[in-house]
Design an enzyme around this catalytic site. Structure first.
Site, mmCIF file in Angstrom:
data_model
loop_
_atom_site.group_PDB
_atom_site.id
_atom_site.type_symbol
_atom_site.label_atom_id
_atom_site.label_comp_id
_atom_site.label_asym_id
_atom_site.label_seq_id
_atom_site.Cartn_x
_atom_site.Cartn_y
_atom_site.Cartn_z
ATOM 1 N N ASP A 143 0.813 -1.218 0.000
ATOM 2 C CA ASP A 143 0.000 0.000 0.000
ATOM 3 C C ASP A 143 0.845 1.265 0.000
ATOM 4 O O ASP A 143 0.303 2.362 -0.069
ATOM 5 C CB ASP A 143 -0.944 -0.002 1.206
ATOM 6 C CG ASP A 143 -2.341 0.472 0.836
ATOM 7 O OD1 ASP A 143 -2.754 0.259 -0.318
ATOM 8 O OD2 ASP A 143 -3.011 1.057 1.702
ATOM 9 N N ASP A 530 -10.985 -5.020 11.965
ATOM 10 C CA ASP A 530 -11.173 -6.442 12.223
ATOM 11 C C ASP A 530 -12.415 -6.702 13.081
ATOM 12 O O ASP A 530 -13.196 -7.614 12.789
ATOM 13 C CB ASP A 530 -9.930 -7.043 12.877
ATOM 14 C CG ASP A 530 -9.346 -6.144 13.966
ATOM 15 O OD1 ASP A 530 -9.992 -5.133 14.307
ATOM 16 O OD2 ASP A 530 -8.264 -6.454 14.480
#
EC number: 2.4.1.12
Length: 829
Positions: A143, A530
């Site tokens: 990224d 998450d």
């Protein structure tokens, strides 16, 4: 039992000799809490009413927090897997393997903070995993679009040609070379191959040369050329501008002609860097993971996904098989959305003074959740069912053959009765609602590249193309992949066309006006994506499974010095605050879905725990106030009150002891967890709460920077590395004022005689409770060789000056009745 129906895993309840006393103690503790609050509320302290009210409010909040944390551990379970049955069923001799394919995601951002050598070891452990090579594909998300990461990955793919056959030939563990060669064990144990020593010595030399090449790349990357990086063919590196670059995909392994040195096929290895453009929201790690979901669906489309952080290598080469024992289980598998493995860590000192291992959470709390609806997703070391990530509801349990109802007992009383008809109608209606979204996905796309023909054509009219595009985006190839529950790509699909489609699905505007990040994939809205992602799946009726193999499946690295550890906890707590203020807060979201009540308790606890920092820091200040003012939060204790208080302390200790027994947790780990709960609560959680409030209510982003001050060489040297951060201020203040207050209280008692010692003991116990819990923090401040940082010394002087004023006001050298003059008996004349 027929082989096709044999379970691949088994749930083992905790023995009744452990779990029955455990539940009894919880009930008794709840009753004792009732007596405790009955006494506290009916016996106010009139001369310290403010202190009394404050303490009672704090204690009520602590009791609520305990209930939210305790009751999700009501039904803990253990599990065991049968790897031999998995092989017998899906790897029959003479036939192609029928094990399901798995796409593995590795995410990295900044190679200066996440060393390329660590990422390379993680990738090598994946490529060498004990699983059919044609069933494994590894996708590395860069990224940060760093050329260093790309070149390091290219070097890794070349070294993998030698490393992978060595691992499989000699069955070594672990298969990350850095940790394999650094093991302080007898590497010849159980090795019988005569050429092993020779091959190991040669492979170690190859790895040392590989490390030199990686370190050379890192050294060269320290100084960026003015014109930017250029590739070997002389063209500029597309990612020179990190915030403005096109999407990049490179297949490094797995394509035709690339094999290991023994001529065997290697797993697929793909480098991915999604497109970044100014003005677009990229959603950090969650956005990167969703890009990998789409790319992998276009290129390999495995029905299962594994995500690991770049510093979490596969420590057990059979980890994927362990997960498949649950995912491919004929009885359990269809309703499992993910299999979560515990996190284990290397490089932590044996005392683990800052509770980096999180043993209590992973071995007690997560086992408790596994007995309800499954563990929460913790961000790494997790195998997903791809269909569950697409936002579909869990399948409804089918009735066993021969039954006419879904009752536990199949009896003919249900047949033909009015009640039986109502039950059947209700079940059909429920089944229709449950399958509404999952069946709506089925639709024949006639414009799909590669042409998947004849798939689910009987239900093609149930979903319109516009609905599918609204949910998944405008890629026909990707939409077609979502229709394949068992994964796979069309045989006639051309690799070049698939790569072009893959570039499209990682464009920065692909997710616009779709359900990505809302109902599909990793969920946006928090830095702890998450928790949100797992929560949404559980709300759809899925269950998760907790798998703890004998040999840890994954191992990673954890920050071991105090400042880095506090910043890690700060990030987690900030994510919880963001979820608390979002529409996905479990306090009010997801009712009427498939989330069980005790599972909801756990999710509520995971987002409200930062709020405990306020009553905790107040409660830790009360002992000092009591010692300095002579007041206390409890009136004179009667025999009844003594019994209640002692019973409460005993029940708290008993709960912990029994949890340690069935969780297999040592008392050191349990005590470190208790200590760091206080340390993190009065520092990271408090700052996260204020930072979250500023971000959510005022739109202000606040970052806490860490500056390195000193370091030492040697093993665990990072443990003694001191980094100043504002997170250290609150616990430092609490520690100093309580220590000074203890000195003040003891001095006052010495000055005023033995009658002052009785009331003092309760206050001293209260203050020492705070000091003992903050002791690891004090050790972290002092560091190695008893060196006290200057900034802490300054704080100590300031706080000591402030407390001196309180000392003067208390005037401990005088009796409470004022100055008393007595005749000394000497004749001064």
């Amino acid at each position: 039992m027929d082989e096709a129906r044999q379970p691949l895993s088994r749930k083992l309840p905790i023995p009744s000799s452990m779990i029955s006393p455990y539940r009894l103690i919880i009930i008794l503790r709840l009753m004792i809490l009732g007596f405790f609050f009955h006494y506290r509320l009916l016996h106010p302290v009139h001369d310290a009413y403010g202190l009394w009210v404050t303490s009672v409010i704090c204690e009520i909040w602590f009791a609520i927090s305990w209930i939210l944390d305790q009751f999700p551990k009501w039904c803990p379970v253990r599990r065991e897997t049968y790897l031999d049955r998995l092989s017998l069923r899906y790897e029959k001799e003479g036939k192609p393997t029928e094990l399901a394919s798995i796409d593995i995601f590795v995410s990295t951002v900044d190679p200066t903070k996440e060393p390329p050598l660590i990422t390379a070891n993680t990738v090598l452990s994946i490529l060498a995993v004990d699983y059919p090579v044609d069933k494994v594909a590894c996708y590395v998300s860069d990224d940060g679009a760093a050329m260093l990461t790309f070149e390091a990955l290219s070097e890794t793919s070349e070294f993998a040609r030698k490393w992978v056959p060595f691992c499989k030939k000699f069955s070594i563990e672990p298969r990350a070379p850095e940790w394999y060669f650094s093991q302080k064990i007898d590497y010849l144990k159980n090795k019988v191959h005569p050429a092993f020593v020779k091959h190991r010595r040669a492979m170690k030399r190859e790895y040392e040369e590989f490390k030199v090449r990686i370190n050379s790349l890192v050294s060269m990357a320290q100084k960026v050329p003015e014109e930017g990086w250029t590739m070997q063919d002389g063209t500029p590196w597309p990612g020179n501008n990190v915030r403005n670059h096109p999407g990049m995909i490179q297949v490094l392994l797995g394509h035709t002609g690339v094999h290991d040195i023994e001529g065997n096929e290697l797993p697929r290895l793909v480098y991915v860097s999604r497109e970044k453009r100014p003005g677009f929201e990229h959603h950090k790690k969650a956005g990167a993971m969703n890009a990998l979901v789409r790319v992998s669906a276009v290129i390999s489309n495995a029905p299962y996904l594994l995500n690991v952080d770049c510093d979490h290598y596969i420590n057990n080469s059979k980890a994927l098989r362990e997960a498949m024992c649950f995912m491919m289980d004929p009885s359990l598998g269809k309703r499992v959305c993910y299999v979560q493995f515990p996190q284990r860590f290397d490089g932590i000192d044996r005392h683990d003074r800052y509770s980096n291992r999180n043993i209590v959470f992973f071995d007690i709390n997560m086992r408790g959740l596994d007995g309800i609806q499954g563990p929460i997703y913790v961000g790494t070391g997790c195998v997903f069912r791809r269909q569950a990530l697409y936002g579909y509801d869990a399948p409804v349990k089918k009735k066993p053959p021969g039954k006419t109802c879904n009752c536990p007992r199949c009896c003919c009383l249900c047949c033909g009765s009015r009640k039986g008809k109502k039950v059947k109608q209700r079940d059909q209606k429920k089944k229709k609602m449950k399958h509404r979204e999952s069946s709506n996905q089925i639709y024949a796309l006639e414009t799909i590249q590669g042409g998947i023909k004849g798939i689910y054509t009987e239900q093609a009219s149930k979903t319109s193309p516009d609905e599918l595009e609204k949910k998944f985006g405008q890629s026909p190839v990707f939409i077609a992949s979502t229709l394949l529950e068992n994964g796979g790509i069309p045989d006639e699909a051309r690799p070049a066309s698939l790569l072009n489609e893959a570039i499209q699905v990682i464009s920065c505007d692909y997710e616009d006006k779709t359900d990505w990040g809302k109902e599909v994939g990793w969920i946006y809205g928090s830095v702890t994506e998450d928790i949100l992602t797992g929560f949404k799946m559980h709300c759809h009726g899925w269950r998760s499974v907790y798998c703890i193999p004998k040999r840890p499946a994954f191992k990673g690295s954890a920050p071991i010095n105090l400042s880095d550890r506090l910043h890690q906890v700060l990030r987690w707590a900030l994510g919880s605050v963001e979820i608390f203020f979002s529409k996905h807060c479990p306090v009010w979201y997801g009712y009427g879905g498939g989330l069980k009540w005790l599972e909801r308790f756990s999710y509520i606890n995971s987002v409200v725990y930062p709020w405990t920092s306020i009553p905790l820091i107040i409660y830790c200040t009360l002992p000092a106030i009591c010692l300095l003012t002579g007041k206390f939060i409890v009136p004179e204790i009667s025999n009844y009150a003594s019994i209640v208080f002692m019973a409460l302390f005993i029940s708290i200790a008993a709960t912990g002891i029994v949890e340690m027994r069935w969780g297999g947790v040592g008392i050191d780990d349990w005590w470190r967890n208790e200590q760091f709960w206080v340390i993190g609560g009065v520092s990271s959680h408090l700052f996260a709460l204020f930072q979250g409030l500023l971000k959510v209510l005022a739109g202000v982003n606040t970052n806490f920077t860490v500056t390195s001050k000193a370091g030492d060489d040697g093993e665990y040297s990072e443990l003694y590395l001191f980094k100043w951060t504002s997170l250290l201020i609150p616990p430092t203040t609490l520690l100093i004022i309580n220590i000074v207050a203890v000195v003040v209280g003891i001095s006052d008692a010495i000055n005023n005689g033995y009658e002052s010692w009785g009331p003092l003991f309760g206050k001293l116990f209260f203050a020492l409770w705070v000091i003992v819990h903050l002791y690891p923090f004090l050790k972290g401040l002092i560091g190695k060789k008893d060196r006290l940082p200057t900034i802490i010394l300054v704080w100590s002087i300031l706080l000591a000056s402030l407390l001196t004023l309180s000392w003067v006001r208390i005037n401990p050298f005088l009796t409470k009745g004022g100055l008393v003059l007595e005749v000394c008996g000497l004749d001064c004349d």
